[in-house]
Design an enzyme around this catalytic site. Structure first.
Site: not given
Length: 178
Positions: A48, A73, A87, A152, A178
């Site tokens: 977000h 996230r 990576d 969620e 969230d």
């Protein structure tokens, strides 16, 4: 030289409470300011917030060697995106919108090198291995990846026991809206 020890993963295994902060600025300077508050972890939010691979990498660089561990996230649990941020140097990931144990198993596989998973072994080109200077990075990296699943939905809550039973899931974040 091995993969760096993941202090967040180790603390979670010991059952220690960890306190963190969201970094939604998409800017390494702001994340560096947050790092002075000495949280246990700082989450670099790409779901977000306007973070992309480069802004994530720059914030990972800023947090390296600081007290606060980085958690990234991602906006989704896609194999190719997981590979890129690992990576780039991430060791801890929070993956949103996981609803089943099967999804959780797929995410574990995406974060692990073969034979445990499907992570591509381009480590010689990767910041995570310090461009191949960490000679046994591939052999030690799997043990240091911390995978946090974000639950969620009601479907995910119904499957929570099954998700928690997946080997390789280190924590579950329950975060509707969230």
């Amino acid at each position: 030289m091995s993969a760096p020890t993941n202090a967040l993963k180790a603390a979670l295994k010991r059952g220690e409470t960890q306190i963190g902060c969201w970094a939604s600025f998409a800017d390494p300077y702001a994340t560096e300011v947050l790092s002075t508050a000495e949280f246990d972890w700082i989450l670099i939010d790409a779901e977000h917030s306007p973070n992309d691979l480069r802004t994530i990498m720059h914030q990972l660089q800023i947090l390296e060697g600081k007290r606060s561990d980085a958690v990234v996230r991602l906006p989704m649990g896609e194999d190719w995106l997981i590979k890129q941020v690992l990576d780039a140097g991430a060791q801890s990931l929070l993956i949103p919108m996981v609803e089943t144990a099967e999804q959780a198993r797929d995410l574990v596989r995406a974060t692990r090198y073969p034979p445990e998973g499907i992570r591509g072994s381009g480590a010689a080109l990767a910041r995570s291995s310090m461009f191949a200077s960490r000679k046994d990075y591939i052999e030690t990296a799997n043990a240091e990846i911390c995978l946090i699943i974000q639950v969620e939905t009601r479907a995910a809550l119904a499957a929570l026991d099954d998700i928690l039973a997946v080997d390789g899931v280190d924590a579950v974040f329950i975060g509707p809206s969230d």
